[in-house]
Design a protein around this motif. Structure first.
Motif, PDB file in Angstrom:
ATOM      1  N   ILE A  99      98.787  44.381  21.624  1.00 41.59           N
ATOM      2  CA  ILE A  99      97.749  43.379  21.441  1.00 41.59           C
ATOM      3  C   ILE A  99      97.250  43.360  20.006  1.00 41.59           C
ATOM      4  N   GLN A 100      97.443  44.465  19.271  1.00 38.13           N
ATOM      5  CA  GLN A 100      96.995  44.553  17.888  1.00 38.13           C
ATOM      6  C   GLN A 100      98.019  43.992  16.911  1.00 38.13           C
ATOM      7  N   GLN A 101      99.105  43.431  17.413  1.00 38.96           N
ATOM      8  CA  GLN A 101     100.150  42.885  16.556  1.00 38.96           C
ATOM      9  C   GLN A 101     100.460  41.452  16.972  1.00 38.96           C
ATOM     10  N   PRO A 102      99.552  40.518  16.694  1.00 40.03           N
ATOM     11  CA  PRO A 102      99.746  39.139  17.152  1.00 40.03           C
ATOM     12  C   PRO A 102     101.005  38.481  16.608  1.00 40.03           C
ATOM     13  N   SER A 103     101.384  38.792  15.363  1.00 33.35           N
ATOM     14  CA  SER A 103     102.599  38.188  14.817  1.00 33.35           C
ATOM     15  C   SER A 103     103.835  38.670  15.574  1.00 33.35           C
ATOM     16  N   SER A 104     103.830  39.950  15.954  1.00 30.14           N
ATOM     17  CA  SER A 104     104.940  40.483  16.746  1.00 30.14           C
ATOM     18  C   SER A 104     104.946  39.873  18.141  1.00 30.14           C
ATOM     19  N   LEU A 105     103.752  39.667  18.691  1.00 26.21           N
ATOM     20  CA  LEU A 105     103.655  39.032  20.002  1.00 26.21           C
ATOM     21  C   LEU A 105     104.173  37.597  19.957  1.00 26.21           C
ATOM     22  N   LEU A 106     103.882  36.899  18.863  1.00 24.39           N
ATOM     23  CA  LEU A 106     104.366  35.527  18.720  1.00 24.39           C
ATOM     24  C   LEU A 106     105.893  35.500  18.677  1.00 24.39           C
ATOM     25  N   ALA A 107     106.467  36.436  17.929  1.00 25.10           N
ATOM     26  CA  ALA A 107     107.927  36.522  17.867  1.00 25.10           C
ATOM     27  C   ALA A 107     108.507  36.831  19.250  1.00 25.10           C
ATOM     28  N   LYS A 108     107.812  37.705  19.977  1.00 28.77           N
ATOM     29  CA  LYS A 108     108.262  38.051  21.326  1.00 28.77           C
ATOM     30  C   LYS A 108     108.202  36.833  22.243  1.00 28.77           C
ATOM     31  N   ALA A 109     107.118  36.067  22.150  1.00 28.69           N
ATOM     32  CA  ALA A 109     106.972  34.876  22.986  1.00 28.69           C
ATOM     33  C   ALA A 109     108.102  33.888  22.729  1.00 28.69           C
ATOM     34  N   ARG A 110     108.449  33.719  21.459  1.00 31.32           N
ATOM     35  CA  ARG A 110     109.532  32.790  21.119  1.00 31.32           C
ATOM     36  C   ARG A 110     110.874  33.272  21.653  1.00 31.32           C
ATOM     37  N   THR A 111     111.090  34.579  21.580  1.00 32.99           N
ATOM     38  CA  THR A 111     112.338  35.138  22.098  1.00 32.99           C
ATOM     39  C   THR A 111     112.427  34.945  23.606  1.00 32.99           C
ATOM     40  N   VAL A 112     111.328  35.234  24.294  1.00 31.74           N
ATOM     41  CA  VAL A 112     111.298  35.072  25.750  1.00 31.74           C
ATOM     42  C   VAL A 112     111.496  33.605  26.126  1.00 31.74           C
ATOM     43  N   ALA A 162     107.801  29.241  31.199  1.00 35.89           N
ATOM     44  CA  ALA A 162     106.964  29.894  32.208  1.00 35.89           C
ATOM     45  C   ALA A 162     106.831  31.387  31.943  1.00 35.89           C
ATOM     46  N   LYS A 163     107.901  32.016  31.487  1.00 36.60           N
ATOM     47  CA  LYS A 163     107.865  33.448  31.191  1.00 36.60           C
ATOM     48  C   LYS A 163     107.181  33.730  29.855  1.00 36.60           C
ATOM     49  N   ALA A 164     107.265  32.784  28.930  1.00 38.86           N
ATOM     50  CA  ALA A 164     106.700  32.997  27.592  1.00 38.86           C
ATOM     51  C   ALA A 164     105.211  32.685  27.522  1.00 38.86           C
ATOM     52  N   ALA A 165     104.721  31.818  28.398  1.00 39.15           N
ATOM     53  CA  ALA A 165     103.335  31.346  28.317  1.00 39.15           C
ATOM     54  C   ALA A 165     102.287  32.459  28.308  1.00 39.15           C
ATOM     55  N   PRO A 166     102.399  33.508  29.151  1.00 33.24           N
ATOM     56  CA  PRO A 166     101.369  34.555  29.117  1.00 33.24           C
ATOM     57  C   PRO A 166     101.216  35.207  27.742  1.00 33.24           C
ATOM     58  N   THR A 167     102.332  35.425  27.045  1.00 26.75           N
ATOM     59  CA  THR A 167     102.258  36.026  25.715  1.00 26.75           C
ATOM     60  C   THR A 167     101.718  35.028  24.700  1.00 26.75           C
ATOM     61  N   TYR A 168     102.146  33.776  24.806  1.00 20.34           N
ATOM     62  CA  TYR A 168     101.609  32.737  23.921  1.00 20.34           C
ATOM     63  C   TYR A 168     100.087  32.645  24.056  1.00 20.34           C
ATOM     64  N   ARG A 169      99.587  32.779  25.283  1.00 19.46           N
ATOM     65  CA  ARG A 169      98.141  32.663  25.505  1.00 19.46           C
ATOM     66  C   ARG A 169      97.372  33.724  24.721  1.00 19.46           C
ATOM     67  N   ILE A 170      97.919  34.924  24.683  1.00 12.85           N
ATOM     68  CA  ILE A 170      97.240  36.003  23.965  1.00 12.85           C
ATOM     69  C   ILE A 170      97.147  35.672  22.478  1.00 12.85           C
ATOM     70  N   VAL A 171      98.258  35.233  21.885  1.00  9.99           N
ATOM     71  CA  VAL A 171      98.265  34.936  20.448  1.00  9.99           C
ATOM     72  C   VAL A 171      97.388  33.724  20.144  1.00  9.99           C
ATOM     73  N   ALA A 172      97.463  32.699  20.989  1.00 12.70           N
ATOM     74  CA  ALA A 172      96.655  31.493  20.772  1.00 12.70           C
ATOM     75  C   ALA A 172      95.170  31.814  20.768  1.00 12.70           C
ATOM     76  N   SER A 173      94.767  32.787  21.589  1.00 11.68           N
ATOM     77  CA  SER A 173      93.347  33.132  21.688  1.00 11.68           C
ATOM     78  C   SER A 173      92.837  33.875  20.461  1.00 11.68           C
ATOM     79  N   TYR A 174      93.729  34.267  19.540  1.00 11.54           N
ATOM     80  CA  TYR A 174      93.285  34.877  18.287  1.00 11.54           C
ATOM     81  C   TYR A 174      92.582  33.856  17.398  1.00 11.54           C
ATOM     82  N   GLY A 175      92.757  32.575  17.675  1.00  9.62           N
ATOM     83  CA  GLY A 175      91.986  31.551  16.988  1.00  9.62           C
ATOM     84  C   GLY A 175      92.511  31.155  15.632  1.00  9.62           C
ATOM     85  N   GLU A 176      91.592  30.972  14.691  1.00 12.46           N
ATOM     86  CA  GLU A 176      91.937  30.448  13.368  1.00 12.46           C
ATOM     87  C   GLU A 176      93.049  31.270  12.721  1.00 12.46           C
TER      88      GLU A 176
END
Length: 229
Positions: A36-49, A56-70
């Motif tokens: 959770i402390q690595q949003p850029s890595s999470l974004l890369a993971k979401a794209r890979t998934v 449908a499988k990627a959306a949960p991870t995308y939600r976490i990164v999107a909630s980081y805001g600006e």
């Protein structure tokens, strides 16, 4: 009310991810490679998934990164675009996906992301090629976003083309002169509004690792749109 619910869900997902990213005992599996402390890595993971297993499988991870805001408008846009494609177990769940998708697309668009602005223009235009189930046609909003997108100099950075003639012809046919003037007026007064940036508590910042996507990096950066004068 719906927007608040979306943010609360995102925060709950963040909390769950934090709880799941701690150290585990023997036999409890490996620690996730992207925390959770690595949003850029999470974004890369979401794209890979997404590429391998779909939205449908990627959306949960995308939600976490999107909630980081600006600074993470790209994740908001990609999540919104995904939710425009996802089908629920039933019609009501699909409606919820579309409502959430529009929320994130609008968040990214209001923050100046040209891809989200173009997506909203297309989806709301009423052009059959861009129609999305359970999303109402809204020519006035579509025209407003078309004007905002046209004035956004950042779109050239991403190599985005102007709004297509098919969409513009559809909108001009659907709106009268007063409505067209109203759309232009609203677009001329556009001022960016970004979701507040999430800042981890002081004790959680050490070893954060992941950095916010920087301008100029593929798929990252904070678009700095310009307003039409």
């Amino acid at each position: 009310m719906f927007a608040r619910s979306v943010l609360l869900i995102s925060l709950a997902l963040c909390a769950a991810a934090c709880a799941g990213s701690g150290k585990r005992g023997p036999g409890q599996g490996q620690r996730p490679s992207a925390s959770i402390q690595q949003p850029s890595s999470l974004l890369a993971k979401a794209r890979t998934v997404q590429g391998r297993q779909g939205c449908a499988k990627a959306a949960p991870t995308y939600r976490i990164v999107a909630s980081y805001g600006e600074g993470y408008e790209i994740a908001q846009y990609e999540l919104g675009a995904c939710l425009m494609e996802m089908e629920g177990a039933g019609a009501q769940e699909t409606v919820l996906f579309r409502e959430e998708g529009l929320f994130w697309l609008k968040r990214a668009a209001w923050a100046g992301d040209p891809r989200a602005q173009l997506k909203l223009t297309q989806v709301l235009s009423g052009v059959p090629a861009y129609a999305v189930s359970h999303v109402a046609v809204d020519p006035l909003s579509a025209m407003t976003w078309a004007e905002i997108y046209d004035a956004n100099g950042v779109r050239e950075t991403y190599g985005l083309q102007p709004v297509g003639p098919v969409v513009l012809e559809k909108l001009h046919a659907a709106l009268d002169q007063n409505e067209l003037q109203r759309a232009r007026k609203e677009a001329a007064g556009f001022t960016k509004i970004s979701l507040d940036e999430f800042v981890p508590p002081v004790g959680d910042r050490a070893g954060q690792g992941g950095q916010r996507p920087q301008s100029g990096q593929a798929g990252g950066g904070r678009p700095e749109g310009r307003r039409r004068r």
